[in-house]
Design a protein around this motif. Sequence first.
Motif, PDB file in Angstrom:
ATOM      1  N   LEU A  32       0.840  -1.193   0.000  1.00  0.00           N
ATOM      2  CA  LEU A  32       0.000   0.000   0.000  1.00  0.00           C
ATOM      3  C   LEU A  32       0.879   1.249   0.000  1.00  0.00           C
ATOM      4  CD1 LEU A  32      -2.662  -1.135   2.604  1.00  0.00           C
ATOM      5  CD2 LEU A  32      -2.979  -0.867   0.148  1.00  0.00           C
ATOM      6  N   PRO A  33       0.702   2.119  -0.985  1.00  0.00           N
ATOM      7  CA  PRO A  33       1.529   3.326  -1.037  1.00  0.00           C
ATOM      8  C   PRO A  33       1.023   4.401  -0.074  1.00  0.00           C
ATOM      9  CG  PRO A  33       0.029   3.292  -2.896  1.00  0.00           C
ATOM     10  CD  PRO A  33      -0.168   1.997  -2.141  1.00  0.00           C
ATOM     11  N   GLY A  34       1.940   5.182   0.453  1.00  0.00           N
ATOM     12  CA  GLY A  34       1.571   6.324   1.295  1.00  0.00           C
ATOM     13  C   GLY A  34       0.668   5.938   2.443  1.00  0.00           C
ATOM     14  N   GLU A  35      -0.374   6.724   2.620  1.00  0.00           N
ATOM     15  CA  GLU A  35      -1.326   6.502   3.714  1.00  0.00           C
ATOM     16  C   GLU A  35      -2.553   5.697   3.290  1.00  0.00           C
ATOM     17  OE1 GLU A  35      -0.758   7.469   6.930  1.00  0.00           O
ATOM     18  OE2 GLU A  35       1.217   7.975   6.134  1.00  0.00           O
ATOM     19  N   HIS A  36      -2.538   5.144   2.090  1.00  0.00           N
ATOM     20  CA  HIS A  36      -3.701   4.390   1.608  1.00  0.00           C
ATOM     21  C   HIS A  36      -3.982   3.189   2.508  1.00  0.00           C
ATOM     22  CE1 HIS A  36      -4.397   6.436  -2.218  1.00  0.00           C
ATOM     23  NE2 HIS A  36      -3.081   6.586  -2.277  1.00  0.00           N
ATOM     24  N   HIS A  37      -5.242   2.954   2.753  1.00  0.00           N
ATOM     25  CA  HIS A  37      -5.715   1.757   3.448  1.00  0.00           C
ATOM     26  C   HIS A  37      -7.169   1.553   3.060  1.00  0.00           C
ATOM     27  CE1 HIS A  37      -6.483   5.154   6.135  1.00  0.00           C
ATOM     28  NE2 HIS A  37      -7.442   4.450   6.725  1.00  0.00           N
ATOM     29  N   PHE A 104     -16.425  -0.483  -0.575  1.00  0.00           N
ATOM     30  CA  PHE A 104     -14.970  -0.350  -0.570  1.00  0.00           C
ATOM     31  C   PHE A 104     -14.687   1.114  -0.263  1.00  0.00           C
ATOM     32  CE2 PHE A 104     -11.180   1.126  -2.798  1.00  0.00           C
ATOM     33  CZ  PHE A 104     -10.223   0.236  -2.337  1.00  0.00           C
ATOM     34  N   LEU A 105     -13.801   1.355   0.694  1.00  0.00           N
ATOM     35  CA  LEU A 105     -13.522   2.714   1.119  1.00  0.00           C
ATOM     36  C   LEU A 105     -12.033   2.885   1.344  1.00  0.00           C
ATOM     37  CD1 LEU A 105     -14.757   5.432   2.239  1.00  0.00           C
ATOM     38  CD2 LEU A 105     -14.816   4.289   4.455  1.00  0.00           C
ATOM     39  N   ASP A 106     -11.471   3.935   0.773  1.00  0.00           N
ATOM     40  CA  ASP A 106     -10.096   4.339   1.067  1.00  0.00           C
ATOM     41  C   ASP A 106     -10.186   5.730   1.688  1.00  0.00           C
ATOM     42  OD1 ASP A 106      -7.471   5.193   1.208  1.00  0.00           O
ATOM     43  OD2 ASP A 106      -6.931   4.474  -0.787  1.00  0.00           O
ATOM     44  N   PRO A 107     -10.304   5.802   3.028  1.00  0.00           N
ATOM     45  CA  PRO A 107     -10.513   7.096   3.681  1.00  0.00           C
ATOM     46  C   PRO A 107      -9.335   8.053   3.543  1.00  0.00           C
ATOM     47  CG  PRO A 107     -10.314   5.346   5.316  1.00  0.00           C
ATOM     48  CD  PRO A 107     -10.303   4.694   3.974  1.00  0.00           C
ATOM     49  N   SER A 108      -8.161   7.567   3.194  1.00  0.00           N
ATOM     50  CA  SER A 108      -7.001   8.457   3.068  1.00  0.00           C
ATOM     51  C   SER A 108      -7.172   9.452   1.931  1.00  0.00           C
ATOM     52  CB  SER A 108      -5.720   7.650   2.871  1.00  0.00           C
ATOM     53  OG  SER A 108      -5.703   7.038   1.594  1.00  0.00           O
ATOM     54  N   VAL A 109      -7.977   9.096   0.932  1.00  0.00           N
ATOM     55  CA  VAL A 109      -8.210   9.995  -0.206  1.00  0.00           C
ATOM     56  C   VAL A 109      -9.706  10.240  -0.432  1.00  0.00           C
ATOM     57  CG1 VAL A 109      -6.054   9.474  -1.385  1.00  0.00           C
ATOM     58  CG2 VAL A 109      -8.058   8.059  -1.837  1.00  0.00           C
ATOM     59  N   LYS A 110     -10.522   9.888   0.550  1.00  0.00           N
ATOM     60  CA  LYS A 110     -11.967  10.087   0.476  1.00  0.00           C
ATOM     61  C   LYS A 110     -12.572   9.469  -0.780  1.00  0.00           C
ATOM     62  CE  LYS A 110     -11.890  14.318   3.168  1.00  0.00           C
ATOM     63  NZ  LYS A 110     -12.280  15.720   3.233  1.00  0.00           N
TER      64      LYS A 110
END
Length: 171
Positions: A32-37, A104-110
């Motif tokens: 996972l790159p950066g803050e992605h989760h 599916f949610l990636d809250p690091s990039v909304k």
Amino acid sequence: MATDHIRYDVLARDALRGVLRKVLTDAATHGLPGEHHFFITFVSKAEGVKLSPRLLAQYPEEMTIILQHQFWDLTVLEDRFEVGLSFGGIPERLVVPFSAIKSFLDPSVKFGLQFDTSDVAEVAPENLPAAPAPSAVSVPAAAEKAEIAEEPLPPNQGGAEVVRLDRFRKK
């Protein structure tokens, strides 16, 4: 109203599931790159889902997993993904068909996707081991700031917390 012989709903659903498949494939290959989760919610008893009886008893309707720091052996296939996670210090292998995924949610990039799973076939309890329409969703601000409590684990072991996304929704 005219009949949709092209089935735009099916084309859109498949395209968005392709986005999900690509993102998970990249995570499996490169991490996972950066803050992605990712928060992934799925129907627990959907056909093809494989969970331990312990997890199924705990989450009989739906389950949300978080892929962030501690997961292993993420494998992405055409119709499903498989991943290793630890629940309460017990390692588990989950198999989740893309057709069972509700959100599916990636809250690091909304960024989020939501799928209608009302027509997903569920497996009868005695048999335990589909064309849902998708829509894009906005990420609640609270989800962006969500903190996941993780218990310390020995090296080379992962941890996971199952959360309900309802706690991030406005009531």
